[in-house]
Design an enzyme around this catalytic site. Sequence first.
Site, PDB file in Angstrom:
ATOM      1  N   LYS A 159       0.836  -1.180   0.000  1.00 13.58           N
ATOM      2  CA  LYS A 159       0.000   0.000   0.000  1.00 13.58           C
ATOM      3  C   LYS A 159       0.883   1.246   0.000  1.00 13.58           C
ATOM      4  O   LYS A 159       2.039   1.127   0.386  1.00 13.58           O
ATOM      5  CB  LYS A 159      -0.958   0.008   1.180  1.00 13.58           C
ATOM      6  CG  LYS A 159      -0.276   0.166   2.545  1.00 13.58           C
ATOM      7  CD  LYS A 159      -1.293   0.256   3.635  1.00 13.58           C
ATOM      8  CE  LYS A 159      -1.657   1.680   3.953  1.00 13.58           C
ATOM      9  NZ  LYS A 159      -0.869   2.284   5.021  1.00 13.58           N
ATOM     10  N   ASP A 188      -2.439  -6.080   2.435  1.00 13.81           N
ATOM     11  CA  ASP A 188      -2.964  -5.319   3.563  1.00 13.81           C
ATOM     12  C   ASP A 188      -2.467  -6.100   4.769  1.00 13.81           C
ATOM     13  O   ASP A 188      -3.026  -7.147   5.110  1.00 13.81           O
ATOM     14  CB  ASP A 188      -4.489  -5.271   3.541  1.00 13.81           C
ATOM     15  CG  ASP A 188      -5.010  -4.388   4.646  1.00 13.81           C
ATOM     16  OD1 ASP A 188      -4.518  -4.518   5.780  1.00 13.81           O
ATOM     17  OD2 ASP A 188      -5.885  -3.554   4.388  1.00 13.81           O
ATOM     18  N   HIS A 189      -1.403  -5.615   5.388  1.00 17.03           N
ATOM     19  CA  HIS A 189      -0.722  -6.489   6.358  1.00 17.03           C
ATOM     20  C   HIS A 189      -1.616  -6.851   7.548  1.00 17.03           C
ATOM     21  O   HIS A 189      -1.367  -7.826   8.242  1.00 17.03           O
ATOM     22  CB  HIS A 189       0.625  -5.890   6.789  1.00 17.03           C
ATOM     23  CG  HIS A 189       0.515  -4.796   7.802  1.00 17.03           C
ATOM     24  ND1 HIS A 189       0.200  -3.513   7.479  1.00 17.03           N
ATOM     25  CD2 HIS A 189       0.689  -4.811   9.148  1.00 17.03           C
ATOM     26  CE1 HIS A 189       0.178  -2.775   8.579  1.00 17.03           C
ATOM     27  NE2 HIS A 189       0.474  -3.533   9.601  1.00 17.03           N
ATOM     28  N   GLU A 227      -2.671   4.321  18.035  1.00 19.49           N
ATOM     29  CA  GLU A 227      -1.207   4.248  18.088  1.00 19.49           C
ATOM     30  C   GLU A 227      -0.659   5.371  18.961  1.00 19.49           C
ATOM     31  O   GLU A 227      -1.140   6.504  18.876  1.00 19.49           O
ATOM     32  CB  GLU A 227      -0.614   4.433  16.689  1.00 19.49           C
ATOM     33  CG  GLU A 227      -0.991   3.363  15.715  1.00 19.49           C
ATOM     34  CD  GLU A 227      -0.332   3.623  14.361  1.00 19.49           C
ATOM     35  OE1 GLU A 227       0.797   3.196  14.169  1.00 19.49           O
ATOM     36  OE2 GLU A 227      -0.966   4.278  13.520  1.00 19.49           O
ATOM     37  N   ASP A 246      -4.497   6.237   5.101  1.00 19.94           N
ATOM     38  CA  ASP A 246      -3.488   5.397   5.742  1.00 19.94           C
ATOM     39  C   ASP A 246      -4.103   4.182   6.454  1.00 19.94           C
ATOM     40  O   ASP A 246      -3.517   3.101   6.444  1.00 19.94           O
ATOM     41  CB  ASP A 246      -2.703   6.250   6.753  1.00 19.94           C
ATOM     42  CG  ASP A 246      -1.423   5.585   7.209  1.00 19.94           C
ATOM     43  OD1 ASP A 246      -0.681   5.093   6.339  1.00 19.94           O
ATOM     44  OD2 ASP A 246      -1.165   5.543   8.427  1.00 19.94           O
ATOM     45  N   HIS A 251      -7.015  -1.030   6.133  1.00 22.13           N
ATOM     46  CA  HIS A 251      -7.100  -1.922   7.301  1.00 22.13           C
ATOM     47  C   HIS A 251      -8.503  -1.959   7.922  1.00 22.13           C
ATOM     48  O   HIS A 251      -9.043  -3.025   8.198  1.00 22.13           O
ATOM     49  CB  HIS A 251      -6.103  -1.499   8.378  1.00 22.13           C
ATOM     50  CG  HIS A 251      -4.706  -1.306   7.867  1.00 22.13           C
ATOM     51  ND1 HIS A 251      -4.149  -2.106   6.908  1.00 22.13           N
ATOM     52  CD2 HIS A 251      -3.746  -0.384   8.176  1.00 22.13           C
ATOM     53  CE1 HIS A 251      -2.907  -1.709   6.657  1.00 22.13           C
ATOM     54  NE2 HIS A 251      -2.647  -0.665   7.407  1.00 22.13           N
ATOM     55  N   LYS A 351      -3.124   8.667  15.490  1.00 22.94           N
ATOM     56  CA  LYS A 351      -1.749   8.630  15.974  1.00 22.94           C
ATOM     57  C   LYS A 351      -1.633   9.500  17.223  1.00 22.94           C
ATOM     58  O   LYS A 351      -2.451  10.390  17.439  1.00 22.94           O
ATOM     59  CB  LYS A 351      -0.813   9.163  14.885  1.00 22.94           C
ATOM     60  CG  LYS A 351      -0.833   8.263  13.653  1.00 22.94           C
ATOM     61  CD  LYS A 351       0.510   8.209  12.955  1.00 22.94           C
ATOM     62  CE  LYS A 351       0.472   7.312  11.744  1.00 22.94           C
ATOM     63  NZ  LYS A 351       0.755   5.908  12.029  1.00 22.94           N
TER      64      LYS A 351
HETATM   65  C1  BG6 Z   1       0.497   1.112   8.180  1.00 22.21           C
HETATM   66  C2  BG6 Z   1       0.371   2.602   8.239  1.00 22.21           C
HETATM   67  O1  BG6 Z   1      -0.238   0.582   7.105  1.00 22.21           O
HETATM   68  O2  BG6 Z   1       0.004   0.543   9.374  1.00 22.21           O
HETATM   69  C3  BG6 Z   1       1.098   3.159   9.439  1.00 22.21           C
HETATM   70  O3  BG6 Z   1       0.906   3.166   7.055  1.00 22.21           O
HETATM   71  C4  BG6 Z   1       0.627   2.477  10.697  1.00 22.21           C
HETATM   72  O4  BG6 Z   1       0.907   4.553   9.553  1.00 22.21           O
HETATM   73  C5  BG6 Z   1       0.706   0.968  10.538  1.00 22.21           C
HETATM   74  O5  BG6 Z   1       1.467   2.890  11.763  1.00 22.21           O
HETATM   75  C6  BG6 Z   1       0.097   0.264  11.715  1.00 22.21           C
HETATM   76  O6  BG6 Z   1       0.391  -1.104  11.603  1.00 22.21           O
HETATM   77  P1  BG6 Z   1       0.652  -1.994  12.878  1.00 22.21           P
HETATM   78  O7  BG6 Z   1       0.851  -3.363  12.340  1.00 22.21           O
HETATM   79  O8  BG6 Z   1       1.854  -1.425  13.565  1.00 22.21           O
HETATM   80  O9  BG6 Z   1      -0.584  -1.841  13.712  1.00 22.21           O
END
Ligand code: BG6
Length: 499
Positions: A159, A188-189, A227, A246, A251, A351
Amino acid sequence: MILNSRTEKDLSAIFIIFGGTGDLTHRKLMPGLYNLIYDQLLPEHFSIVSIGRRDKTSEEYRDEIYKALIKFSRNEIDSEYWNRLREKIHYYRFDFRDMSGYDDLKTYLDKMDIKEKTKGNKVFYLAVAPEYFETIVEGIQISNMANRKDAWSRLVIEKPFGKDLKTASKLNERILEAFHEKDIYRIDHYLGKEMIQNIMVLRFTNLIFESLWSNKFIDNVQITLSEKHGVGTRGGYYEHSGAIRDMIQNHIIQILSLVAMEPPINLNTDSIRNEKLKVIQAIEDITPEFLRNNVIFGQYDQGIIDGEKVIAYRDEINVPKDSNTETFVALKLQVNNFRWAGTPFYIRTGKRLGSTSAEIVVQFKSLPNILYFKDHNMQEPNLLVIRIQPNVGVFFQFNTKDFNTHNDIVTNKMDTSHISHSQGNTPEAYERLIYDILRGDSTLFSRWDEVEAAWIFADEIIKYREQKRVQFPNYESGTFGPMRSFELLARDGREWWKI
Ligand code: BG6
């Protein structure tokens, strides 16, 4: 797990990383590959070719990767496994903007293929800035490395997939000229995280949940991805992204679709994706009234996090002093289908909030206060909390009689979750995703029509944010966002659950 020979045959491949010296490769991809070797999930015939612009030898590159593994791998670095990975890693110096270099790359990969017996199979992983996606795909296409008949070629794309519907569609058309949809893996991790995969398992293997999983019994659903960290060194990227692009477009929409989907007819990739898509398409229309009433934007001011003073978003590197980019969004939305109409979904992400956590709270409806809770006792609802991180597991709240008194009712909290810091023992999202790419299973990746439907939704909110002048900054770092986010629920007689 030891792989049988059939799987071994299927997984043999060269894993080519564009952006081999970048942050993602150091933090996620290499640790993911190391942990797959550690868990004996990588085949014997497997090579990694990392592409970078800088001049260095494979030996120098491997040393860098070793340092990164020490820092970022969830499993300790065992010399036996590291040596196995080390010999598979190769550094290839190449400026991927130079179209004349792709034929040489192909020749190099073909030779490696014969030497390493990787059967012509290739994964092209684009771990680069999005402006290079199309260039690289073109290079792969003109050198005939995509869509080969004798072997498979898969494209993995990180992404952001476009910055709005228009750019995403254009990118998609370009990619489809080179690769078949089935060979495109849009990352999409979040989908690789254990508890996200667990949403379907929890729903479709437990009668007590699935039979109550609708507007008849569920009062509301809350999805929070919060976060503590700010944008750090990513101000340049984030300024043009904001929280909607983002986190919401990808997500959160993906999580929502898993929570709200109908049971698929089977567990095939497309059966699951079809049901997820229907949820995104059923999100209510984004009218001016919806935008006015149901969307809250925020941007962080300075504040205190973990006892340390932190700066405001507008003071971050590469962020203008008058930035109008949102670092927080809260939304209330309806999924307008038979199962969900009338049950609101509250969503928030941001954030520099008071905690780093990801959770889905399902609040069940209350029972009539006729037999119990008539007088002084407030009825605590049943809550099912799917804890995604840092705690991983399920929390459930229910009421029983208090053994110590005659009449009182106590609220019991059952918690199966345990804390898993990134170094913990839960497989990292990227491990699972890389493994699935090699196995050719794209269930945990987004199909184009899902991405498209998510953009149709997100675009409207982004447009609104761009027109609307909110008085930013409007929340102190270390809090849970602007007051209006709390009012969004208070208005409905509800509150954000903090479990
Ligand atoms: C990413 C965003 O896709 O996901 C980041 O670009 C975000 O801004 C991150 O911090 C959050 O991923 P995780 O796995 O740390 O919750």
